[in-house]
Design a protein around this motif. Structure first.
Motif, PDB file in Angstrom:
ATOM      1  N   LEU A 104     -13.895 -22.643 -23.540  1.00 17.69           N
ATOM      2  CA  LEU A 104     -13.245 -23.947 -23.578  1.00 17.69           C
ATOM      3  C   LEU A 104     -14.274 -25.006 -23.927  1.00 17.69           C
ATOM      4  O   LEU A 104     -15.258 -25.188 -23.203  1.00 17.69           O
ATOM      5  CB  LEU A 104     -12.601 -24.256 -22.221  1.00 17.69           C
ATOM      6  CG  LEU A 104     -12.033 -25.671 -22.054  1.00 17.69           C
ATOM      7  CD1 LEU A 104     -10.905 -25.932 -23.043  1.00 17.69           C
ATOM      8  CD2 LEU A 104     -11.556 -25.887 -20.622  1.00 17.69           C
ATOM      9  N   ILE A 105     -14.039 -25.697 -25.029  1.00 19.24           N
ATOM     10  CA  ILE A 105     -14.884 -26.818 -25.428  1.00 19.24           C
ATOM     11  C   ILE A 105     -14.168 -28.105 -25.035  1.00 19.24           C
ATOM     12  O   ILE A 105     -13.054 -28.369 -25.502  1.00 19.24           O
ATOM     13  CB  ILE A 105     -15.179 -26.797 -26.936  1.00 19.24           C
ATOM     14  CG1 ILE A 105     -16.002 -25.549 -27.282  1.00 19.24           C
ATOM     15  CG2 ILE A 105     -15.905 -28.066 -27.373  1.00 19.24           C
ATOM     16  CD1 ILE A 105     -16.265 -25.386 -28.773  1.00 19.24           C
ATOM     17  N   ILE A 106     -14.783 -28.877 -24.169  1.00 23.15           N
ATOM     18  CA  ILE A 106     -14.185 -30.125 -23.688  1.00 23.15           C
ATOM     19  C   ILE A 106     -14.791 -31.286 -24.468  1.00 23.15           C
ATOM     20  O   ILE A 106     -16.006 -31.503 -24.431  1.00 23.15           O
ATOM     21  CB  ILE A 106     -14.410 -30.316 -22.176  1.00 23.15           C
ATOM     22  CG1 ILE A 106     -13.861 -29.113 -21.395  1.00 23.15           C
ATOM     23  CG2 ILE A 106     -13.762 -31.607 -21.692  1.00 23.15           C
ATOM     24  CD1 ILE A 106     -14.078 -29.204 -19.888  1.00 23.15           C
ATOM     25  N   GLY A 107     -13.934 -32.013 -25.190  1.00 24.33           N
ATOM     26  CA  GLY A 107     -14.378 -33.167 -25.957  1.00 24.33           C
ATOM     27  C   GLY A 107     -14.350 -34.437 -25.129  1.00 24.33           C
ATOM     28  O   GLY A 107     -13.841 -34.468 -24.006  1.00 24.33           O
ATOM     29  N   GLY A 108     -14.885 -35.495 -25.706  1.00 21.76           N
ATOM     30  CA  GLY A 108     -15.059 -36.742 -24.970  1.00 21.76           C
ATOM     31  C   GLY A 108     -13.903 -37.701 -25.100  1.00 21.76           C
ATOM     32  O   GLY A 108     -13.921 -38.616 -25.926  1.00 21.76           O
TER      33      GLY A 108
END
Length: 409
Positions: free
Chosen positions: A9-13
């Motif tokens: 899971l890549i969590i963006g800003g």
């Protein structure tokens, strides 16, 4: 349903990053092993400590981490996952993905990956609607990136409303499951759907169009995706969110729609639910036509391409099943039967769009429909139901016609 699946899971800003914490929990509940990469911007909204506590694993944040990168950690992260989810996928992240940037850990992982990628966009509605974002999303979809959302609704900014909300965690889990464990009566099939109106410009301000909301076409695309199909939706201008798990190609005019349809072939079935304008201005004015008190300017019309007939009569790339729609105000069944024979399609779904239809709010723009299902052999009268129910019934009929993929030669 996700047991033993490894998800990165890549969590963006973005403010929607708080939903990603619940997404970790929902994925873990279903047996998935979740690893988390956080961008620098994401850490302004949620902490690595919180993400790590929920994922029960280390959270990765730095491309130049001496511990992780001694064995090329960003390559390892990308290859050890069964699926990469980007949530929230900000406008910035989508742009970097579309153009192959690799200037931080998240983008390096994405560029180095050979696995399926699912993105859940989240941003202000104006940012989502911006031409640059639409181009980036279209590029990613063409590259095979799957999308879930965005949904429409209130934004974090006071008074802002529209498509741009990140899909809910359970919606993302469902989309992930469809990618990792595809199942359903249309699994392995490619279904092409058209939806909405077309806008044919008269000048930069005015256009010719039909009164279509796109609700029925979008419902069909969503139902086909739920049935396991790979779905391409070619949509005219509508005020609807893109259906979950569907590749959407946005167009304006009938000629644009035909080009997008032809580019999406081959397909196993094509459902032409769009209300395509029959005519366009023969020569659209380059500037706004002004009222100056003189004679009304003439409006010469040219016939638009017939998308349904064009695809129905293809010699080598014709879908096995071609379904048209007929919106009529009188002699509904007779006109629809004649249209099916004239266009060369297999089925016609016909509805009465006159005020006599009895549908609350009317068929055009309403949430209900009552249709006649017409084949070469018979006419079936389907009672009034929600457009979602009509879509489910039509998709079930399509699935029954094809049967299991392995039985088809």
């Amino acid at each position: 349903m996700l047991a033993q699946k490894r998800i990165l899971l890549i969590i963006g800003g973005g403010i929607a990053a708080y939903k990603s914490l619940d997404l970790i929990r929902r994925l873990s509940e279903r047996g998935a092993a979740v690893r988390v990469v956080m961008t620098e911007a994401a850490q302004h909204f949620v902490t690595p400590l919180a993400a790590g506590a929920l994922s029960h694993d280390r959270v990765f944040t730095d491309l130049f981490d001496r511990e992780a990168e001694h064995d090329i950690g960003h390559i390892r992260l990308s290859r050890e996952a069964d699926l990469i989810i980007v949530a929230p996928a900000t406008a910035d992240l989508l742009a970097k993905m579309a153009h192959g940037f690799a200037d931080d850990l998240a983008t390096c992982v994405l560029l180095a990956s050979d696995k399926k990628v699912l993105v859940a966009p989240a941003m202000n509605p104006q940012m989502w609607a911006h031409a640059a974002t639409r181009r980036n999303a279209a590029r990613l979809a063409a590259d095979g990136v799957a999308f879930v959302g965005p949904n429409a609704g209130a934004m974090a900014e006071r008074g802002e409303n529209g498509p741009g909300r990140m899909a809910e965690p359970l919606e993302i889990v469902a989309a992930a499951a469809r990618l990792l464990v595809p199942s359903g009566p249309l699994t392995g099939r490619h279904i092409l759907v058209t939806s909405g109106p077309t806008h044919e410009p008269i000048d930069p301000v005015r256009y010719i169009a039909n009164r279509s909301s796109g609700k029925q076409g979008h419902a069909i695309a969503a139902a086909a995706a739920r049935a396991g199909a790979q779905v391409t939706l070619v949509s005219g201008p509508v005020n609807l969110p893109d259906p979950i798990g569907v590749e959407v190609r946005h167009v304006e005019s009938a000629r644009d729609m035909l080009a997008a349809v032809e580019a999406a072939l081959p397909a196993d079935a094509a459902v032409f639910a769009a209300a395509v304008a029959d005519w366009r201005a023969a020569s659209a004015a380059g500037e706004k036509m002004k009222k100056d008190g003189n004679a009304i300017p003439p409006l010469a019309l040219a016939e638009n391409p017939d998308i349904l007939a064009t695809v129905s009569h293809l010699s080598n790339r014709r879908p096995r099943l071609v379904v048209g729609f007929a919106a009529e105000t009188e002699n509904v069944i007779a006109y629809a039967q004649a249209k099916r024979a004239r266009k060369g399609c297999d089925w016609i779904v016909a509805n009465d769009v006159s005020q006599r239809s009895g549908i609350p709010g009317g068929v055009m723009g309403g949430d209900s429909n009552a249709v006649h299902f017409i084949t070469a052999e018979a006419v079936e009268h389907w009672p009034e139901a929600s457009k979602t129910e009509v879509a489910e019934r039509l998709v079930a009929r399509i699935a029954a016609t094809f049967g299991p993929l392995e039985t088809v030669s």
